[in-house]
Design an enzyme around this catalytic site. Structure first.
Site, PDB file in Angstrom:
ATOM      1  N   ASP A 471       0.749  -1.040   0.020  1.00 49.93           N
ATOM      2  CA  ASP A 471      -0.024   0.012  -0.048  1.00 49.93           C
ATOM      3  C   ASP A 471       0.967   1.385  -0.081  1.00 49.93           C
ATOM      4  OD1 ASP A 471      -2.106   1.503   0.270  1.00 49.93           O
ATOM      5  OD2 ASP A 471      -3.051   0.290   1.853  1.00 49.93           O
ATOM      6  N   ASP A 539     -10.327   1.934  -3.696  1.00 52.28           N
ATOM      7  CA  ASP A 539     -11.029   1.576  -2.462  1.00 52.28           C
ATOM      8  C   ASP A 539     -12.692   1.443  -2.661  1.00 52.28           C
ATOM      9  OD1 ASP A 539      -8.730   1.085  -1.091  1.00 52.28           O
ATOM     10  OD2 ASP A 539      -8.959   3.234  -0.079  1.00 52.28           O
TER      11      ASP A 539
HETATM   12  C1  DGJ Z   1      -5.857   2.052   1.861  1.00 50.30           C
HETATM   13  C2  DGJ Z   1      -6.198   0.528   1.146  1.00 50.30           C
HETATM   14  O1  DGJ Z   1      -6.535   0.877  -0.237  1.00 50.30           O
HETATM   15  C3  DGJ Z   1      -7.367  -0.152   1.582  1.00 50.30           C
HETATM   16  O2  DGJ Z   1      -7.648  -1.291   0.760  1.00 50.30           O
HETATM   17  C4  DGJ Z   1      -6.775  -0.776   2.974  1.00 50.30           C
HETATM   18  O3  DGJ Z   1      -5.544  -1.602   2.663  1.00 50.30           O
HETATM   19  C5  DGJ Z   1      -6.406   0.551   3.774  1.00 50.30           C
HETATM   20  N1  DGJ Z   1      -5.278   1.302   3.148  1.00 50.30           N
HETATM   21  C6  DGJ Z   1      -5.521  -0.103   5.031  1.00 50.30           C
HETATM   22  O4  DGJ Z   1      -4.973   1.074   5.542  1.00 50.30           O
END
Ligand code: DGJ
Length: 728
Positions: A471, A539
Site C-alpha cells: 500500500d 477503495d
Molecule cells: C488503503 C487501501 O486502499 C485499503 O484497501 C486498505 O488496505 C487500507 N489502506 C488499510 O489501511
C-alpha cells in the site's frame, strides 16, 4: 557530415548500412509502422504513424509544402533550438548558457530481440555540445504495439542540465482528434473524459510525486477523423506511460493542423544534472494503433501487457477474502481464523490479512500510529503470522498480508529513530496526510529499509506467504530530502529508488503475488505493473461506482490486473445498497475477491456466494486472458455490457447490468461483437434460477448473436446477468 558517414561506413558496416542505402527508418509491427526520415540536413524527421504504407521509395520527392524558412517539419524527437518553436521533447541548458540543441542523425541499428520483437535504435548527436540522444523503439509484431524510450548521454566535457526530456514523441495529421483520457479522485478513479482537441496544447499531468493516478492516469485513447468514440470502427491511437511518478502528456494541435504528442516524466521541479559521461534513460512509452476502433486498441495493449508488460504475465489469480472492510483494525486471531474458515467454505482460494497486524509500542489499532514498526502485535495475534498462514494452508487457501513500507506515522519508533529519513523541508512544517509521512526513497539506507520490511514480513512465516498487498497512502508535500544535494532530483530519484527496491524483491521473491495498492487506484500504471502482478483498482467496492471505475481502468489495463471485491451493504464508501448478485456480477468481471465479514451474511447470501464463486472459477480464464469487447458503454444510458472471448473464439462470457431505471420495457440490446459469426454457441445464464433471456440454454449462430443480439430483461435498477457461451 555525409562524408564522415561514408568513412564510418567502412569501419562499421552493420551499423550504418541502413543509413546509407535508405534514408527511411521503418519501425514495423504486423499491421502498423512508424516511419522516420533522415533528411538532407541529416535531421531525423517524423513521417508517419499508422497502418503500413508499403515501399518507402514512394516518398521520393515528398514535399510538405511548408516554407523552409518558417516552421520546422515534424521532427522524430523535437528539441528546443534552431527553428523549432513548439513544445519540445528535449530542452537542455549547457554550461556556456546555450539553450539550443540541434540533433543530427549518426547511425541506427535494427535487431531481433526474440521472435516477434524487434529493436530499432537510432543515435543522434548535437554537433556543438556532443550531447547524444538514442531513440529506442521496440516493436511487438503480433500485438501491434511499439514501446519507445530515449537515452540521453552527455558526451561533452561539462555538466549539462536537462530541463525537459520526454520519453517519446509522435506527430500525426487527421481531420479531427477526439481525446479520451481518465480523471478521478480517491474512490472514483478512471472516469472517462472526452474532448475534441482544438488549437493549442492540452496537458494531462500529475505533480503529486507518488500516488499519481487517482486524479489522472498517464494513458489515453485518441480517435482520429471523428468526434465520436467508436468501439469497433475507425482509427485509434492508444498510449500509456510506464512511470509511477510525475508525468506529463502534451497534445498540441499546431497551425498546420498537425497533432504532436509528447509523453514522459513531468519536468515540474525536475531539472536534472547530467554529468560528463552520464546517461539518463527515460521511462517507456507504450503506443498502439488500431484501425478497428477503440476496442482493438485496448485489446492490443492487453495482449502486450499479458505477454510482456506485467509481472504476472497473465498468470491466473486466486480468488480471495480480504480482511479490511470486514474487520478493519479490529481483530484478534479467532476473528481471522473465522474469516479463513468462511473463505474456505465459500470456495475462495486465498485469505489476505490487511492493515492492523503490527506495532508494539504504538500498536496499529487505527491509522494514527504504528506505521514503520513492522513487528507483530502479539496482543492481537499471539500465535504468530506463521500460525495464521498454516491455518489458511490447511484449509486449502493461500495466505497474504498487507504492508505499507514507504510510509511512517509520526507516532512510531521509526520516526523517532530516523527523523532524517522523512521527506521534509528543514525549517518548515511537515504535513501529514492520513496521519503519516513519506520515507525518503532517494536515500539508499531507506531503500534497504523498505526492502527489509518486505523481506522481514516474508520471514514471519517462511515459505508460507503467498501474497503481499503493498500500500501507499499519501502523496508528496513539503518536498525535501536530507540525502539529496539537489532537490530537483527528488521526484525522479524517489521512483528510481522504488523500482530498484522492487527489482531486488523480485530477484529474491519471483513467485510471490504482489499487489500495487495506493489508497485504491493511486498507482495504476505500466511502470508499477512491471513489478506488481495486480492493482487494487479502487477503495470503492460499491457495485454501481465500480462499473465506471472498471470500465475506464480496463480500457488500458487488462482485467487480469484489476482486483475487484464484493463488499457489504450499505456500501462503506457510498452508502448505496445494491443486490449481492449485482455486486458479484461486477466483481466477477475482474480478479474476483470478497471484502466483508462473512459471519454477517444471511444463509441465502452465503449460499449465493458459494455458487457465484464456483461458477467464476469455470470462466475465470476468459476474464483474465480472453479478449475484452465492450458492448454497451455505461456512459450511454441505462445499461453496461461487456464480454471476454477466448482466443480461439470457442468460449465466451458476457456480463450485462441495468444501471438506471428508465421503464419496464427498456431492455438492452447486447450485440456480441467478439464472437465468430461462423460458429454456433450455446448460451447459458449463470448464477440465477430465473433467467433473464428468453433464449437461455438455446444455441444461436455467432452471426445472430452479433447482428441481432440478445435482449435480456434487465430493466430494473441493478438487474444483472452473466452468460456463458460455448461453441458447439
Ligand atoms: C488503503 C487501501 O486502499 C485499503 O484497501 C486498505 O488496505 C487500507 N489502506 C488499510 O489501511
Amino acid at each position: 557530415m555525409r562524408r564522415i558517414l561514408l568513412f564510418l561506413l567502412f569501419i562499421t558496416p552493420a551499423v550504418l548500412s541502413h543509413a546509407i542505402t535508405d534514408p527511411y527508418i521503418c519501425v514495423n509491427t504486423d499491421n502498423t509502422c512508424i516511419i522516420l526520415h533522415i533528411n538532407e540536413d541529416n535531421r531525423l524527421m517524423f513521417m508517419h504513424y499508422g497502418l503500413k504504407v508499403g515501399d518507402t521509395g514512394q516518398y521520393t520527392g515528398y514535399n510538405s509544402y511548408r516554407r523552409i524558412d518558417y516552421g520546422t517539419d515534424p521532427m522524430a524527437y523535437p528539441t528546443r533550438g534552431g527553428r523549432f518553436y513548439n513544445e519540445p521533447a528535449l530542452s537542455v541548458k549547457y554550461s556556456d548558457n546555450d539553450v539550443n540543441t540541434e540533433l543530427e542523425y549518426i547511425s541506427h541499428t535494427i535487431s531481433d530481440i526474440r521472435p516477434g520483437v524487434t529493436q530499432t535504435s537510432i543515435i543522434m548527436q548535437d554537433p556543438k555540445t556532443s550531447l547524444e540522444v538514442r531513440l529506442v523503439y521496440i516493436s511487438y509484431s503480433k500485438e501491434d504495439v511499439i514501446v519507445a524510450h530515449t537515452e540521453i548521454t552527455n558526451k561533452g566535457n561539462k555538466e549539462v542540465t536537462l530541463e525537459n526530456y520526454a520519453s517519446s514523441a509522435i506527430n500525426i495529421k487527421a481531420g479531427k482528434y477526439l481525446l479520451t483520457h481518465f480523471h478521478g479522485a480517491w474512490a472514483s478513479e478512471m472516469q472517462l473524459a472526452q474532448e475534441v482537441l482544438t488549437h493549442g496544447t492540452k496537458i494531462i499531468d500529475n505533480k503529486m510525486g507518488v500516488r499519481t493516478t487517482h486524479t489522472e492516469n498517464p494513458s489515453f485513447l485518441l480517435s482520429l477523423d471523428t468526434e465520436n468514440f467508436n468501439e469497433n470502427h475507425g482509427e485509434v491511437i492508444a498510449g500509456a506511460l510506464a512511470w509511477s511518478g510525475n508525468y506529463k502528456l502534451a497534445f498540441q494541435v499546431d497551425e498546420f493542423e498537425r497533432l504532436s504528442i509528447l509523453c514522459g516524466i513531468n519536468p515540474y521541479n525536475s531539472t536534472y544534472p547530467l554529468r560528463k559521461g552520464q546517461t539518463f534513460t527515460t521511462p517507456d512509452m507504450i503506443w498502439t494503433f488500431s484501425s478497428a476502433g477503440a476496442g482493438q486498441a485496448s485489446r492490443n495493449l492487453h495482449n502486450w501487457a499479458r505477454n510482456y508488460g506485467i509481472y504476472s504475465k497473465g498468470k491466473m489469480a486466486p480468488t480471495l477474502l480480504n480482511s479490511w472492510e470486514g474487520a478493519y483494525f479490529d481483530f484478534t486471531t479467532p476473528v481471522l481464523t473465522g474469516m479463513i474458515d468462511d473463505a474456505a467454505n465459500m470456495g475462495l482460494e486465498m485469505f489476505v490479512l490487511d492493515d492492523g497486524w503490527f506495532g508494539t509500542d504504538f500498536p496499529r489499532n487505527s491509522n494514527q500510529q504504528g506505521l514503520g514498526d513492522w513487528q507483530l502485535n502479539t496482543k492481537k495475534i499471539p500465535e504468530g503470522i506463521s500460525y495464521l498462514a498454516d491455518y489458511a494452508h490447511h484449509k486449502g487457501l493461500k495466505f497474504g498480508i498487507w504492508i505499507e513500507p514507504e510510509m511512517v506515522n509520526p507516532k512510531s519508533n521509526l520516526a523517532r529513530k530516523h527523523p532524517e529519513w522523512v521527506v521534509k523541508s528543514e525549517g518548515r512544517q511537515v504535513t501529514t496526510t492520513r496521519n503519516q509521512w513519506i520515507l525518503d526513497l532517494c536515500n539508499p539506507q531507506v531503500q534497504d529499509f523498505v526492502f527489509n520490511v518486505f523481506d522481514e514480513t516474508m520471514k514471519l512465516a517462511i515459505n508460507k506467504i503467498d501474497y503481499i498487498k503493498w500500500d501507499c497512502n499519501r502523496h508528496v508535500e513539503s518536498l525535501g530530502s536530507a540525502y539529496l544535494k539537489n532537490q530537483s532530483e527528488f521526484y525522479i530519484n524517489y521512483i528510481q529508488g522504488l523500482y530498484s527496491v522492487l527489482k531486488r524483491i523480485r530477484e529474491k521473491y519471483p513467485n510471490v503475488i504482489v499487489q500495487s495498492c495506493s489508497s485504491g487506484g493511486g498507482r495504476v500504471d505500466y511502470g508499477a505493473l512491471g513489478y506488481f502482478d495486480e492493482v487494487w483498482t479502487s477503495d470503492n467496492t460499491e457495485g454501481l461506482s465500480r462499473i465506471f471505475i472498471q470500465y475506464g481502468t480496463n480500457m488500458i489495463y487488462p482485467a487480469c490486473t484489476t482486483g475487484s471485491h464484493v463488499s457489504a451493504v450499505p456500501s462503506h464508501q457510498t452508502n448505496n445498497v445494491t443486490p449481492l448478485k449485482f455486486r458479484f456480477d461486477i466483481a466477477a468481471a475482474g480478479r474476483l475477491g470478497m471484502e466483508l465479514q462473512p459471519k454477517a451474511m444471511t444463509t441465502e447470501e452465503y449460499q449465493f456466494a458459494q455458487k457465484a464463486i464456483a461458477s467464476y472459477r469455470t470462466y475465470r480464464d476468459l476474464v483474465e486472458n480472453g479478449d475484452l469487447y465492450r458492448l454497451i458503454s455505461p456512459y450511454d444510458g441505462n445499461h453496461y455490457a461487456l464480454m471476454y472471448v477466448s482466443k480461439d473464439k470457442n468460449r465466451a462470457v458476457v456480463f450485462a447490468y441495468c444501471i438506471k431505471y428508465q421503464g419496464r420495457t427498456k431492455t438492452p440490446l447486447v450485440r456480441m461483437y467478439g464472437l465468430d459469426k461462423n460458429k454456433s454457441y450455446k448460451v447459458t445464464e449463470l448464477n440465477t434460477t430465473a433467467p433473464s433471456f428468453w433464449g437461455d440454454t438455446k444455441t444461436f449462430s455467432g452471426e445472430w448473436l452479433i447482428n441481432q443480439g440478445m435482449n435480456p430483461q434487465l430493466v430494473k435498477l441493478y438487474d444483472s446477468g452473466i452468460w456463458y457461451l460455448q461453441a458447439e
